[in-house]
Write an enzyme that holds these catalytic residues in place. Structure first.
Site, PDB file in Angstrom:
ATOM      1  N   SER A   1     -57.166  67.700 -55.415  1.00 20.28           N
ATOM      2  CA  SER A   1     -58.171  68.261 -56.314  1.00 20.28           C
ATOM      3  C   SER A   1     -59.529  68.437 -55.650  1.00 20.28           C
ATOM      4  O   SER A   1     -60.367  69.203 -56.125  1.00 20.28           O
ATOM      5  CB  SER A   1     -58.319  67.368 -57.553  1.00 20.28           C
ATOM      6  OG  SER A   1     -58.693  66.052 -57.153  1.00 20.28           O
TER       7      SER A   1
ATOM      8  N   LYS B   1     -31.112  59.408 -67.833  1.00 15.86           N
ATOM      9  CA  LYS B   1     -30.516  58.757 -66.657  1.00 15.86           C
ATOM     10  C   LYS B   1     -29.198  58.076 -67.014  1.00 15.86           C
ATOM     11  O   LYS B   1     -28.225  58.149 -66.261  1.00 15.86           O
ATOM     12  CB  LYS B   1     -31.509  57.745 -66.074  1.00 15.86           C
ATOM     13  CG  LYS B   1     -32.741  58.398 -65.462  1.00 15.86           C
ATOM     14  CD  LYS B   1     -33.866  57.410 -65.197  1.00 15.86           C
ATOM     15  CE  LYS B   1     -35.126  58.128 -64.710  1.00 15.86           C
ATOM     16  NZ  LYS B   1     -36.289  57.224 -64.548  1.00 15.86           N
TER      17      LYS B   1
ATOM     18  N   THR C   1      -0.845   4.077 -47.859  1.00 18.90           N
ATOM     19  CA  THR C   1      -1.225   2.732 -47.428  1.00 18.90           C
ATOM     20  C   THR C   1      -2.625   2.451 -47.978  1.00 18.90           C
ATOM     21  O   THR C   1      -3.296   3.370 -48.463  1.00 18.90           O
ATOM     22  CB  THR C   1      -1.263   2.644 -45.898  1.00 18.90           C
ATOM     23  OG1 THR C   1      -2.359   3.428 -45.428  1.00 18.90           O
ATOM     24  CG2 THR C   1       0.027   3.155 -45.264  1.00 18.90           C
ATOM     25  N   PRO C   2      -3.099   1.210 -47.886  1.00 16.75           N
ATOM     26  CA  PRO C   2      -4.478   0.945 -48.337  1.00 16.75           C
ATOM     27  C   PRO C   2      -5.529   1.705 -47.539  1.00 16.75           C
ATOM     28  O   PRO C   2      -6.684   1.786 -47.972  1.00 16.75           O
ATOM     29  CB  PRO C   2      -4.618  -0.575 -48.121  1.00 16.75           C
ATOM     30  CG  PRO C   2      -3.217  -1.101 -48.185  1.00 16.75           C
ATOM     31  CD  PRO C   2      -2.370  -0.035 -47.566  1.00 16.75           C
TER      32      PRO C   2
ATOM     33  N   ASP D   1     -35.359  54.297 -56.071  1.00 17.23           N
ATOM     34  CA  ASP D   1     -36.538  55.111 -56.372  1.00 17.23           C
ATOM     35  C   ASP D   1     -37.393  55.315 -55.131  1.00 17.23           C
ATOM     36  O   ASP D   1     -38.310  56.153 -55.135  1.00 17.23           O
ATOM     37  CB  ASP D   1     -37.378  54.421 -57.462  1.00 17.23           C
ATOM     38  CG  ASP D   1     -37.358  55.197 -58.773  1.00 17.23           C
ATOM     39  OD1 ASP D   1     -36.861  56.332 -58.775  1.00 17.23           O
ATOM     40  OD2 ASP D   1     -37.841  54.655 -59.780  1.00 17.23           O
TER      41      ASP D   1
ATOM     42  N   VAL E   1     -37.372  50.376 -61.502  1.00 16.12           N
ATOM     43  CA  VAL E   1     -38.285  49.891 -62.534  1.00 16.12           C
ATOM     44  C   VAL E   1     -38.917  51.124 -63.162  1.00 16.12           C
ATOM     45  O   VAL E   1     -39.587  51.907 -62.470  1.00 16.12           O
ATOM     46  CB  VAL E   1     -39.366  48.969 -61.944  1.00 16.12           C
ATOM     47  CG1 VAL E   1     -40.324  48.526 -63.038  1.00 16.12           C
ATOM     48  CG2 VAL E   1     -38.735  47.759 -61.263  1.00 16.12           C
ATOM     49  N   GLN E   2     -38.694  51.323 -64.443  1.00 15.04           N
ATOM     50  CA  GLN E   2     -39.233  52.497 -65.124  1.00 15.04           C
ATOM     51  C   GLN E   2     -40.749  52.356 -65.257  1.00 15.04           C
ATOM     52  O   GLN E   2     -41.242  51.387 -65.835  1.00 15.04           O
ATOM     53  CB  GLN E   2     -38.595  52.651 -66.503  1.00 15.04           C
ATOM     54  CG  GLN E   2     -39.027  53.895 -67.251  1.00 15.04           C
ATOM     55  CD  GLN E   2     -38.501  55.164 -66.613  1.00 15.04           C
ATOM     56  OE1 GLN E   2     -37.356  55.225 -66.178  1.00 15.04           O
ATOM     57  NE2 GLN E   2     -39.340  56.187 -66.554  1.00 15.04           N
TER      58      GLN E   2
ATOM     59  N   SER F   1      -8.400  14.047 -48.573  1.00 21.55           N
ATOM     60  CA  SER F   1      -9.702  14.725 -48.544  1.00 21.55           C
ATOM     61  C   SER F   1      -9.879  15.498 -47.245  1.00 21.55           C
ATOM     62  O   SER F   1     -10.352  16.641 -47.238  1.00 21.55           O
ATOM     63  CB  SER F   1     -10.833  13.702 -48.698  1.00 21.55           C
ATOM     64  OG  SER F   1     -10.761  13.046 -49.940  1.00 21.55           O
TER      65      SER F   1
ATOM     66  N   GLY G   1     -36.567  72.506 -64.182  1.00 23.67           N
ATOM     67  CA  GLY G   1     -36.431  72.720 -62.748  1.00 23.67           C
ATOM     68  C   GLY G   1     -36.289  71.419 -61.996  1.00 23.67           C
ATOM     69  O   GLY G   1     -35.188  70.921 -61.770  1.00 23.67           O
ATOM     70  N   VAL G   2     -37.428  70.816 -61.635  1.00 19.11           N
ATOM     71  CA  VAL G   2     -37.431  69.603 -60.817  1.00 19.11           C
ATOM     72  C   VAL G   2     -36.896  68.404 -61.603  1.00 19.11           C
ATOM     73  O   VAL G   2     -36.231  67.534 -61.039  1.00 19.11           O
ATOM     74  CB  VAL G   2     -38.859  69.318 -60.300  1.00 19.11           C
ATOM     75  CG1 VAL G   2     -38.929  67.968 -59.609  1.00 19.11           C
ATOM     76  CG2 VAL G   2     -39.290  70.426 -59.346  1.00 19.11           C
TER      77      VAL G   2
ATOM     78  N   PRO H   1     -40.088  73.409 -68.485  1.00 18.46           N
ATOM     79  CA  PRO H   1     -39.174  72.353 -67.998  1.00 18.46           C
ATOM     80  C   PRO H   1     -37.886  72.951 -67.448  1.00 18.46           C
ATOM     81  O   PRO H   1     -37.679  74.165 -67.526  1.00 18.46           O
ATOM     82  CB  PRO H   1     -38.915  71.546 -69.264  1.00 18.46           C
ATOM     83  CG  PRO H   1     -38.987  72.562 -70.376  1.00 18.46           C
ATOM     84  CD  PRO H   1     -40.069  73.519 -69.958  1.00 18.46           C
TER      85      PRO H   1
END
Length: 921
Positions: free
Chosen positions: A183, A42, A366-367, A111, A85-86, A373, A260-261, A258
């Site tokens: 299955s 990857k 002045t004061p 993913d 996340v692997q 600000s 292919g997909v 191996p």
């Protein structure tokens, strides 16, 4: 083909948005060989395409909490567009995989394994979700055959969440008639034989036989299984879930195993990452914050500051943090409206270019103050909420002394405030309390050390300073530093001679040279001079001392000028508290207190995040006095803010008092230590103050303004503009363009405001703008913001006023003559002695921080306008060696203000039902 297409798309992104790259993060727990192999594939594919890939590897001892914390950080990182996340998670600790995959933000879940993405896929929202990479790759392979999926019979063998179930949904929403087998399917061969499209992901070697397959079918084999093979060096070979040798004779298309997909799965991961980056670009322009601004509802007459503040609900502070690009683990929440920002943010953003740096200062006030600000907040609200620029305000934290005394709060005013103002003006996150504790620990250490030296022999002191623990004596690190300072290069406590023991244990502080005072954050005039040590337990050791207000502590200046924890610790250790009877400086490091101070200050060093009324971000951090210290907020807040806004953004900070004090120190001290270079000076002026400088009657806090200030008087105003002219020249001495902000009051006439604008431009200002932000919020400062934008593009040839190598007297003279207008300086005897002492002690190359009145350019607060030709008297000079400056004392001043007859606290109260703070700040 997919990779080449993605490579072109990434190039197009980079051309359209320079500096942008799609980002992929891969989180691995443990060190499984198969996971390492897949991750390597990857990372290689990402590098080939131009994706920035980051592999985060946690040890197999990582807990579920560790993994979730890492995920939260990656979820919040704007540079990460795709995140996987692997699996499987290789940890010794129990970890709920479902919980982990669902913790990944759906918009980054490339993913496609989160329940939200799975739910959207099952509903058919294919354009608004991420599809698991293997099914997505299978569909891409099917499309490559050119066979139309719609109307075909498809069979999926397998029902896993990663392949089988999403493959079923994907085929279904592409209009195939889909059957899922597994299955336990009793008629599996029969069902397989009906398939025009067959996808097998059962995890059983060669489970599907070639004779089962319908002639001409498309066969996608997702299985990876190992079977014994004596001809292979490893003794095994990889096969799929389909008996390939016989199936290929009947299928029109079939994927090998191996090759292919597998490669298509990796390619689809890259495609999803690029798609995620494209979605990010559609929603967020890189370098531009996606920020929610608050709409002001202006009222006339303008209500009280606290009424305005409490009428607006601040955004949750974690939302503000996210909007400006801070990651979750970089933010430490203190309730809903304030947070501390970790210094790790600065490290993460170190390669990010800085934005434009703006300092707001003023004419001699002045004061009552002239609204620096308020102008600072108004300017950032205008730049952000109205001109849609990335902008941060960086302001000082106010002392509670003035808040409860005569001045009130310092959060701005009117519709230009930092909110909630009661949080801003009171404890905030406790930084000032931390400084109080640290400062008073030093004071206690000074007196305790003198007491112990007076009452113990050398050997008794040594035995207590270097005790035997389980029969072993050992110097601490700070004691090793003291030995090295004394030129004693020994680490064995038993090896010191009597003379060396004497040097080590006796600081021999001269009580008459102690400069370190106790502090508290309250105006208490009766603590200006006190006697300590009156208890019989002090054995007659007493001396005259004093309390100052906390923000005058050198530790506050250290906090403001530090650029990190290590730098702060060094500065804390360099602070000089007194001289020895031999005339040598005694530091906090000599007292052995440096590490303890660093521990007390470890949280205070993190800037505090707040917001303005209109929702723009604010850093509130540090609040050093502008007379005996440099009067500016922290270097760290400015540095982090400059990185967050990016190269086209703005950071607006404020310098205390007038330009002759706060701005001069901002340039010569703060910018010298920070290495930052300002782009624009905003000089705040008012008609009221300029009339006073033109000869108007005295302006006194708490007393109604005389009629001269309520009526138009252009002659008086024009005469007073001599002060404005001088302060403009002061800014230009440093080579920075000046924009004058004429802060309009309701008593000002249009002719008066126009005259100030005209005279400011004639005096050399880049521009001068009338502002009404107090009554209108950011809207009233848009013209000022536009002028600042233009000025920031003008050449800025910033330079310091003096070189540090000059003698102390010459540096003081340069400031007096060029900034104040004096003809010369006069050092009184005590000041002359200090020049000689500090030069001898090696402090002569420090910058100068003049401590004088802010009410005049001269030392005399009664001299208004732009006095010239006077002699500036320097009565004393003191050193803040840890902070890093010498401060000459000009005139008379106290660092512990007193309470007036009617303090502000008369108006402050707590509603015990709602919990709201009431009263005027």
């Amino acid at each position: 083909q997919v990779r080449e297409r993605l490579k072109k798309q990434v190039v197009e992104m980079k051309e359209k948005f320079p500096g942008f790259r799609p980002g992929l993060a891969i989180l691995q727990v443990g060190n499984r060989d198969d996971s390492n192999l897949y991750i390597t594939m990857k990372l290689k594919a990402a590098a080939e395409i131009g994706i920035s890939a980051n592999h985060i590897k946690l040890p197999n001892t990582a807990t579920e909490a560790d993994v979730l914390k890492c995920i939260a950080s990656l979820n919040g990182d704007p540079a990460v567009h795709g995140f996987i996340v692997q699996l499987p998670l290789d940890s010794d600790k129990p970890i709920n995989t479902e919980k982990i995959t669902n913790a990944v933000a759906p918009e980054k879940d490339v993913d496609g394994l989160s329940s939200i993405n799975a739910g959207k896929l099952s509903r058919g929202d294919l354009g608004d979700c991420f599809i698991p990479c293997t099914p997505k790759g299978c569909m891409e392979l099917i499309r490559q055959t050119g066979v139309q999926v719609a109307g075909k019979r498809a069979v999926v063998v397998g029902r896993s969440k990663i392949v089988g179930a999403p493959m079923h949904d994907l085929l279904l929403w592409n209009h195939a008639t889909v059957t899922t087998c597994h299955s336990k399917t009793s008629t599996l061969a029969e069902e397989v034989g009906k398939a025009d499209i067959l996808v097998v992901a059962a995890g059983k070697a060669e489970m599907v036989k070639g004779e089962w397959i319908k002639p001409g079918a498309i066969v996608i084999d997702c299985g990876i299984n190992h079977v014994p093979d004596s001809t292979k060096a490893s003794g095994k070979r990889v096969v799929g879930d389909v008996a390939y040798s016989t199936a290929k004779e009947k299928a029109s298309y079939i994927t090998p195993v191996p090759g292919g997909v597998g490669p298509m799965t990796v390619a689809m991961l890259m495609q999803s990452t690029v798609e995620s980056a494209q979605r990010f670009l559609e929603k967020f322009q890189p370098g531009k914050w996606n920020i929610q601004y608050n709409q002001l509802t202006l009222k006339m007459p303008v209500p009280s500051d606290i009424e305005i503040s409490q009428s607006y609900v601040p955004k949750p502070i974690d939302q503000v943090a996210k909007e400006v690009g801070l990651l979750p683990d970089e933010v430490e929440l203190y309730g809903q409206t304030k947070a501390k920002v970790h210094l790790s943010a600065l490290k993460r953003l170190k390669n990010q270019p800085d934005g434009k740096y703006i300092v707001v200062t003023g004419i001699t006030p002045t004061p009552l103050g002239e609204g620096k600000s308020t102008t600072t907040v108004g300017l950032v609200q205008a730049l952000g909420a109205h001109l849609h620029q990335n902008v941060f305000a960086c302001v000082r934290q106010p002392s509670q002394g003035p808040t409860f005394g005569i001045k009130g709060g310092a959060a701005g005013g009117g519709y230009c405030q930092v909110i909630p103002m009661e949080e801003f003006n009171l404890h905030l996150t406790g930084d000032i309390h931390a400084i109080t504790a640290a400062n008073n620990l030093v004071a206690a250490a000074v007196d305790a050390r003198m007491f112990h030296e007076l009452t113990q022999t050398d050997q008794a002191l040594y035995n207590r300073l270097v005790p035997s623990v389980n029969g072993v004596r050992k110097f601490s690190d700070i004691q090793i530093r003291r030995l090295q300072k004394l030129g004693i290069n020994k680490t064995d406590p038993t090896a010191l001679t009597k003379e060396e023991v004497n040097s080590f244990v006796r600081l021999d502080i001269d009580p008459g040279t102690i400069t370190w005072q106790r502090v508290l954050d309250t105006n208490d005039r009766f603590l200006r001079k006190i006697t300590i040590g009156q208890s019989p337990t002090e054995k007659g050791f007493s001396r005259t001392a004093q309390f100052d207000i906390t923000v005058s502590s050198e530790i506050m200046a250290v906090l403001a000028l530090s650029d990190g924890l290590e730098d702060m610790k060094k500065r804390l250790g360099r602070m000089v508290v007194a001289s020895s009877k031999r005339g040598e400086p005694v530091t906090t490091d000599d007292l052995g207190v440096t590490g303890a101070l660093a521990v007390l200050m470890k949280d205070a060093i993190k800037p505090n995040l707040m917001q303005t009324l209109e929702g723009t971000p604010v850093f509130v951090h540090a609040g050093p006095f502008a007379n005996i210290a440099h009067g500016n907020s922290s270097v760290l807040a400015d540095k982090i803010a400059l990185k967050l806004v990016g190269k086209d953004g703005f950071v607006v900070t404020e310098a205390g008092f007038g330009a002759d004090i706060g701005m001069e120190k901002f340039f010569n001290i703060k910018c010298r230590y920070s290495g930052l270079r300002p782009h624009v000076v905003v000089l705040v002026a008012t008609v009221r103050a300029l009339k006073m400088h033109g000869g108007g009657p005295a302006v006194t806090a708490g007393v109604p303004l005389p009629k001269e200030y309520m009526e138009e008087n252009l002659e008086l105003l024009a005469k007073g503009c001599s002060n404005l002219n001088k302060q403009i020249q002061n800014a230009r001495i440093f080579g920075v363009p000046v924009v004058v902000a004429v802060n309009a009051f309701k008593t000002d006439t249009q002719a008066e405001l126009a005259l100030v604008v005209q005279l400011a431009k004639e005096a050399g200002a880049f521009d001068a703008v009338e502002c009404t932000h107090w009554a209108e919020g950011g809207k009233g400062a848009v013209a000022l913001a536009q002028a600042v934008q233009r000025a920031s593009q003008a050449p800025s040839n910033f330079r310091f006023l003096y070189n540090l190598e000059l003698p102390v007297i010459d540096k003081i003279r340069l400031i007096a003559q060029q900034i104040y207008g004096a003809s010369d300086i006069e050092l009184l005897p005590e000041a002359q002695e200090k020049v000689a002492l500090y030069t001898k002690q090696g402090f002569g190359n420090l910058p100068i921080c003049m401590a004088k009145t802010h009410l005049s350019l001269s030392h005399d607060p009664e001299q208004k306008g732009a006095p010239a030709g006077f002699i500036l008297p320097i009565r004393d000079i003191r050193a803040s060696v840890g902070a890093g400056f010498l401060y000459p004392l000009v005139g008379t001043m106290s660092t512990m203000p007193g309470l007036p007859t009617r303090p502000c606290f008369y108006d402050i109260d707590l509603d015990t039902v709602s919990g709201e703070v009431n009263g005027l700040f």
